[in-house]
Scaffold this motif. Structure first.
Motif, PDB file in Angstrom:
ATOM      1  N   GLY A  27       0.815  -1.211   0.000  1.00 12.89           N
ATOM      2  CA  GLY A  27       0.000   0.000   0.000  1.00 12.89           C
ATOM      3  C   GLY A  27       0.848   1.260   0.000  1.00 12.89           C
ATOM      4  O   GLY A  27       0.414   2.283   0.490  1.00 12.89           O
TER       5      GLY A  27
ATOM      6  N   TRP B  96       1.695   3.282  -2.327  1.00  7.39           N
ATOM      7  CA  TRP B  96       0.988   4.394  -2.985  1.00  7.39           C
ATOM      8  C   TRP B  96      -0.467   4.344  -2.534  1.00  7.39           C
ATOM      9  O   TRP B  96      -1.375   4.057  -3.302  1.00  7.39           O
ATOM     10  N   TYR B  97      -0.667   4.617  -1.260  1.00  5.42           N
ATOM     11  CA  TYR B  97      -1.969   4.342  -0.642  1.00  5.42           C
ATOM     12  C   TYR B  97      -3.061   5.289  -1.116  1.00  5.42           C
ATOM     13  O   TYR B  97      -4.220   5.053  -0.871  1.00  5.42           O
ATOM     14  N   SER B  98      -2.680   6.388  -1.788  1.00  2.00           N
ATOM     15  CA  SER B  98      -3.733   7.307  -2.223  1.00  2.00           C
ATOM     16  C   SER B  98      -4.562   6.665  -3.330  1.00  2.00           C
ATOM     17  O   SER B  98      -5.680   7.105  -3.596  1.00  2.00           O
ATOM     18  N   ASN B  99      -4.039   5.613  -3.958  1.00  3.88           N
ATOM     19  CA  ASN B  99      -4.826   4.849  -4.921  1.00  3.88           C
ATOM     20  C   ASN B  99      -5.630   3.800  -4.149  1.00  3.88           C
ATOM     21  O   ASN B  99      -5.073   2.915  -3.510  1.00  3.88           O
ATOM     22  N   GLY B 100      -6.959   3.940  -4.208  1.00  2.00           N
ATOM     23  CA  GLY B 100      -7.823   3.087  -3.387  1.00  2.00           C
ATOM     24  C   GLY B 100      -7.609   1.609  -3.636  1.00  2.00           C
ATOM     25  O   GLY B 100      -7.579   0.803  -2.703  1.00  2.00           O
ATOM     26  N   ALA B 101      -7.429   1.230  -4.906  1.00  2.00           N
ATOM     27  CA  ALA B 101      -7.272  -0.192  -5.235  1.00  2.00           C
ATOM     28  C   ALA B 101      -5.995  -0.743  -4.605  1.00  2.00           C
ATOM     29  O   ALA B 101      -5.971  -1.876  -4.127  1.00  2.00           O
ATOM     30  N   TYR B 102      -4.935   0.069  -4.575  1.00  2.00           N
ATOM     31  CA  TYR B 102      -3.678  -0.381  -3.985  1.00  2.00           C
ATOM     32  C   TYR B 102      -3.846  -0.593  -2.481  1.00  2.00           C
ATOM     33  O   TYR B 102      -3.352  -1.571  -1.912  1.00  2.00           O
ATOM     34  N   ALA B 103      -4.537   0.355  -1.861  1.00  2.00           N
ATOM     35  CA  ALA B 103      -4.765   0.224  -0.418  1.00  2.00           C
ATOM     36  C   ALA B 103      -5.575  -1.032  -0.130  1.00  2.00           C
ATOM     37  O   ALA B 103      -5.308  -1.752   0.837  1.00  2.00           O
ATOM     38  N   ASP B 104      -6.561  -1.313  -1.015  1.00  2.00           N
ATOM     39  CA  ASP B 104      -7.360  -2.534  -0.824  1.00  2.00           C
ATOM     40  C   ASP B 104      -6.494  -3.781  -0.969  1.00  2.00           C
ATOM     41  O   ASP B 104      -6.643  -4.754  -0.229  1.00  2.00           O
TER      42      ASP B 104
ATOM     43  N   LYS C  64      -4.691  -4.374   2.156  1.00  2.00           N
ATOM     44  CA  LYS C  64      -5.548  -4.941   3.208  1.00  2.00           C
ATOM     45  C   LYS C  64      -5.816  -6.416   2.943  1.00  2.00           C
ATOM     46  O   LYS C  64      -5.810  -7.236   3.858  1.00  2.00           O
TER      47      LYS C  64
END
Lengths: 459, 632
Positions: free
Chosen positions: B154, B156-164, B167
């Motif tokens: 994550g 580059w966590y500002s990209n929602g898909a990456y943060a997902d 997780k």
């Protein structure tokens, strides 16, 4: 034993310094003297000393450990006292002297080998404290605290003394070894007055450590006495009380556990609930600390209820954790009070923004009080509970855990106030001494919490 | 030298502290240098330990007593033996290369300092994992690398898909971690210790097939399926490609994902005594290997191909463990670390050159523009496909030879997977480097070979991918399998229990011949399709027939959503609305109210009147006396 002598002489020296108006020298000399006393105490570690002064005292490892922790805590209290005593009284030297005399009584209390010395130590300490509680001579609350403390203290000392007398009547000795032998020699047929004496001694000692239902003096005295004296009473004095309690029971009365354990068990549970539940509703931080100190007495009583090989260790760790957290809490309280003039939870609002270090130190202290892992308080509770579980007091531990949960509520109140409530407060100026004490306490709390092994295997 | 072993994890940790605290202050070149030097320093120490270590027994370096509770003692200690030394070399060696590479790759990123802090922290935890002398230290490392993996996926966590994706990786790992943790608990209750040197001799005395051992090993294996991305917990790894490419190379190819294999190899005696578990491992590993290879056949994202390929190769390693080829599986860990790190870094170089384009349909013809990347990746591809004398050939064939002896059916399926591997890997190469360029003019204009800091690690890894296999040349080919001899002290007890490979040389030649022949045929098929015919997969073709199944990853994510997530959501909604809101909240609030009311009442007892206090005390004393003498 040179520790006791050094501290007694130190007290007299400090008194004379006051006479010659050498105010600036008071603190350095007191602290240096105590450091010397501490060094002397530690040098006697593992020296396997025999009882001295005709069997009056015995400076064994137990005595060394508890003397050291009391001396260290007193040094921390002294470091906080710079400027504090001058503000509230002209007789500064007397403060130092009286605290040192109390400490000398405490050294006797943790190293006695004769019931008469227990009594002498207790009284040296108590009389000093009666004066200290009332040392703000023109302050009504301070006077009230002193008087209440004196009246109730005298009352309870009567019971203690009566208990000692009855035990003497049965065993014909004040010497702990003789009394222990008396108990061992008679598996049945101990004189009934011995039992009565034992119960009366429990009463007297429970008063000194502030256990319910003999705790009524604590909140009033803690609130009325000058904050620094309260800090001294709730840490050093309480630890000494437990050390004396534990010493007596582990040496003399261990074989009679079946007799006194149920009584002490009820007292323990009562103390836990009274302390925690009453603390819930307090709005005054200092009074909350008073009630929380009652509940901590309850946790420490655990280790006596479950008297065994692990008890000394458990109380020692708990006491160390409790002492440093208390010192932190009182230090921050003094700073906040100096600025806002009151001691309520609201006074801590926004402290995290204005003084992040103070807020952090206090947060760690509160977490340690609450027994959250990675702090010393958790390790303390763990060892105390572990000692109790070793004796199969499972449901007692369950009750204690419920109480620990209640505790979280009021300890977190101040954290919530500091971090989540806003208040346009200006930064509080913290003297370097305070930062030092807070830093030391913080480090001890975290180090003990993360790596407890270096004091868990002392005994 | 072995006294300095504590420095190995400490150096990256110091690097983490410096870069973590100074991430916004220190200049980028300094950050990159500190981070790289920390790992290179660890590598130097590891190397000197490797060169001087000759003890037959594991050396335990005791740092301090950490937890002593009752009869359980958990020291903070490191264990140095042949197994951990090999892992140390891989982690710090490849780690160093990837740190150097990252200094070039991440040079334009604003989170440069944070990235290197995380990367150093990862190395620290990974070293704890392999150096720990007991399961608890290993577990700390295990959890720590999971955390770093989460942070870096994550990144580059500002990209929602990456943060997902981060997780998802964390949660799937947690499922496995629970198994591992339960396994450790069971070990504590069975053996009364967590230290390897105490457990394994005790275990060696137990009978094969002991029920407790089987349960322990199954629980540990569940832990391994999470960390090492095996069925059914592998779907997080392809998604983990959201992280920066060096992270994929270091964490999700060379080191962290092999932790499960390391753990099983470390506990080899426990597994050797649990034949049931071994069979389960073999089947799961084989299924994973084939399923992942099948999915990789149609992926169009270059990193996704490599991700599924990693899953598939990890499957082969587990297959090796399952048939008792502990050396072979570990051999494949080592060679795979070389060529897969190489392939990921090469892919990173391509992506870098293509201005962050990852879809192979938009690439093509890059071999002229990126000659070093092309050549090194080609070497990596040949190595993974298993053509002699490249590294992958030796390790993969050692595993397959053991499988052949163990069970012919497993061998046929495994061999089929190996052919698929060659097919999808060369498909990736052909689509990327052959044919005509299919990207935009802008990308074409921008194409360039990567800087030296990025090509240098590629070259080193390419050399290792060529020669890495020589550490385990089988006797059939005139070698004496150095790795097998080197690891024999670690596997001594296991070798007494499990039968050694007893194939004659003729059979081994036949096996090698079949596998090499099949691989060459696969490559030719891929060549004909993607180079001669110049085929480029199109979206609608991928969505039809059997491709559809592969392209959509066998609908596993959808399956998990339907059979696990949906029921869990429903259950969670039920618990939230019924049990939590009305049950627990009601109870807690009720208790709170009672306590507060009690507090109000008790508070009133504190009247301030000394007379009352003394009266209460007397009552208390009477009560104590009555209780002590009359009630009891």
């Amino acid at each position: 034993m040179s520790t006791l002598i050094v501290i007694s002489i130190l007290a007299i020296v400090v008194l004379y310094l006051g006479l010659f108006k050498a105010k600036q020298a008071l603190l350095p000399i007191s602290v240096l003297g105590l450091v010397a006393a501490l060094a002397l105490a530690i040098m006697e570690w593992n020296s396997n000393a025999a009882p001295i002064f005709s069997g009056m005292m015995h400076f064994d490892n137990f005595a060394v450990a508890f003397s050291s922790i009391c001396i260290i805590t007193t040094i921390l209290v002294f470091l906080l006292s710079k400027n504090y005593f001058e503000k509230i009284s002209d007789n500064v030297a007397e403060y130092y002297t009286l605290i040192l005399f109390a400490l000398s009584g405490i050294i006797v209390m943790v190293s006695y080998h004769n019931l008469s010395m227990l009594f002498v130590g207790l009284e040296i300490m108590s009389v000093s404290l009666y004066i200290l509680a009332g040392i703000k001579r023109k302050d009504f609350a301070s006077n009230e605290a002193a008087l209440k403390y004196f009246l109730m203290g005298a009352f309870s000392t009567g019971f203690l003394l009566f208990g000692i007398a009855l035990i003497y009547g049965a065993s014909k000795s004040f010497d702990l070894a003789v009394i222990a032998q008396y108990v061992i020699d008679r598996p049945t047929g101990i004189d009934p007055i011995f039992y009565v004496g034992l119960v009366l001694m429990i009463v007297g000692l429970c008063f000194k450590v502030g256990a319910a239902p003999f705790h009524f003096w604590t909140p009033d005295v803690y609130e009325g006495a000058p904050t620094l004296i309260t800090a001294f009473m709730s840490t050093v004095v309480k630890i000494a009380g437990f050390a004396a309690f534990l010493r007596l029971f582990s040496i003399c009365f261990a074989p009679l556990q079946d007799f006194w354990m149920p009584t002490l068990l009820v007292i323990t549970i009562l103390t836990l609930f009274v302390g925690n539940i009453t603390a819930l509703y307090q709005t005054n931080f200092k009074r909350m600390l008073a009630f929380s100190s009652i509940s901590h007495a309850g946790y420490m009583l655990f280790a006596i209820v479950a008297l065994g090989a692990a008890s000394t260790n458990a109380i020692f760790i708990y006491a160390a954790a409790y002492a440093v957290s208390s010192i932190t809490a009182f230090a921050v309280l003094m700073l906040v009070k100096a600025k806002t003039g009151s001691e309520n939870f609201e006074d801590f609002n926004g402290l995290a923004k204005s003084n992040p270090f103070l807020a952090f130190a206090l947060t760690v202290a509160m977490l340690s009080f609450a027994g959250i892992p990675l702090t010393a308080g958790f390790i303390g509770k763990f060892f105390v509970f572990n000692a109790a579980l070793a004796q199969y007091h499972t449901w007692l531990v369950a009750i204690a855990v419920v109480n620990a949960i209640i505790g979280v509520f009021y300890y977190f109140k101040v954290i919530v106030a500091m971090y989540f409530k806003d208040n346009q407060t200006k930064q509080i100026a913290t003297p370097a001494y305070f930062n030092f004490v807070l830093g030391v306490s913080l480090i001890i709390t975290l180090v003990l919490g993360i790596y407890p092994s270096f004091i868990t295997n002392l005994f | 030298m072995i006294d300095l072993v504590w420095l190995i994890p400490l150096l990256p940790f110091i690097g983490f502290l410096i870069n973590g605290l100074g991430r916004n202050v220190l200049p980028k070149p300094l950050i990159g240098t500190i981070a790289s030097l920390a790992v290179i320093g660890s590598f130097a120490i590891s190397l000197s330990i490797f060169l001087t270590f000759d003890a037959a027994q594991p050396q335990v370096i005791h740092l301090f007593d950490w937890i002593n509770v009752g009869s359980l003692s958990i020291p903070f200690a490191f264990q140095i033996d042949q197994l951990s030394i090999m892992m140390l070399l891989i982690i710090t060696g490849i780690g160093s290369l990837i740190h150097i590479y990252s200094a070039g790759y991440m040079s334009h990123d604003t989170g440069f300092g944070k990235f290197f802090a995380y990367l150093n922290l990862f190395v620290f935890f990974m070293l704890l994992l392999v150096m720990g002398s007991n399961y608890v230290i290993m577990f700390i490392g295990w959890e720590g690398v999971g955390l770093c993996s989460y942070l870096l996926i994550g990144f580059w966590y500002s990209n929602g898909a990456y943060a997902d994706a981060a997780k998802k990786a964390f949660i799937m790992n947690r499922i496995g971690d629970l198994g591992f943790l339960l396994g450790v608990f069971l070990i504590i209750s069975t053996f009364g210790s967590v230290s390897f040197t105490e457990i394994f001799p005790k275990a060696a005395g137990m009978v094969s097939g002991d029920a407790t051992l089987i349960l322990i090993t199954i629980l540990l294996f569940i832990g391994a399926t999470g960390k090492s991305a095996q069925l059914p917990l592998f779907t997080w790894l392809p998604d983990a490609m959201a992280g920066p490419t060096p992270v994929s190379a270091l964490i999700h190819a060379a080191t962290m994902v092999t932790a499960g294999i390391y753990m099983i190899a470390r506990s080899n005696i426990l597994f050797a005594l649990s034949p049931v578990t071994l069979d389960i491992i073999a089947v799961i590993g084989l299924l994973t290997a084939v399923v992942a290879a099948f999915i990789a056949l149609t992926q169009t994202d270059i990193k996704k191909v490599l991700a599924y390929s990693t899953v598939s190769q990890l499957g082969y390693m587990f297959l090796g463990l399952g048939v008792g080829a502990f050396t072979g599986a570990f051999f494949h860990v080592l060679t795979h670390a070389f060529f897969k790190a190489l392939l990921f870094l090469g892919a990173g170089s391509v992506i870098h050159a293509m201005s962050n384009e990852q879809d192979m349909r938009n690439m093509g013809g890059l071999r002229k523009k990126l000659p070093i990347t092309f050549l090194t990746m080609l070497i990596g591809t040949i190595a993974i496909a298993g053509l002699p004398p490249f590294a992958g050939f030796f390790s993969k064939d050692e595993i397959l030879a053991h499988v052949y002896e163990h069970n012919k059916l497993l061998w046929i399926i495994g061999l089929f997977g190996a052919f698929l591997t060659a097919a999808y890997m060369f498909r990736m190469m052909f689509l990327t480097f052959w044919g005509n360029f299919r990207g935009t003019e802008d990308q074409k204009h921008h194409l360039h070979e990567s800087p030296v800091s990025m090509t240098f690690p590629l070259i080193v890894l390419a050399i290792l991918s060529i020669v890495g296999g020589f550490m385990g040349v089988p006797h059939a080919l005139g070698g004496h399998h150095w790795l097998n001899e080197y690891l024999s002290p670690v596997l001594a007890a296991t070798n007494n229990i499990l039968p050694a490979l007893s194939l004659d040389h003729a059979t081994e030649y036949m096996l090698m011949g079949i596998s090499v022949g099949g691989v060459i045929i696969s490559i030719i098929i891929a060549y004909v399709k993607y180079v001669s015919k110049g085929y480029v997969p199109k979206e609608e073709e991928l969505q039809s027939g059997i491709s559809k199944l592969s392209y959509n990853k066998l609908y596993l994510d959808e399956l998990y959503t339907a059979i696990i997530q949906k029921p869990l959501d429903a259950l969670s909604a039920f618990f939230f609305k019924v049990v939590d809101k009305s049950g627990i909240d009601g109870l807690v609030n009720g208790l709170g109210k009672v306590s507060i009311e009690a507090s109000k009442t008790l508070r009133l007892l504190q009247t301030g009147n000394v007379g009352f206090y003394i009266f209460a005390m007397v009552i208390g004393i009477v009560a104590v006396l009555v209780y002590s003498f009359i009630i009891i």
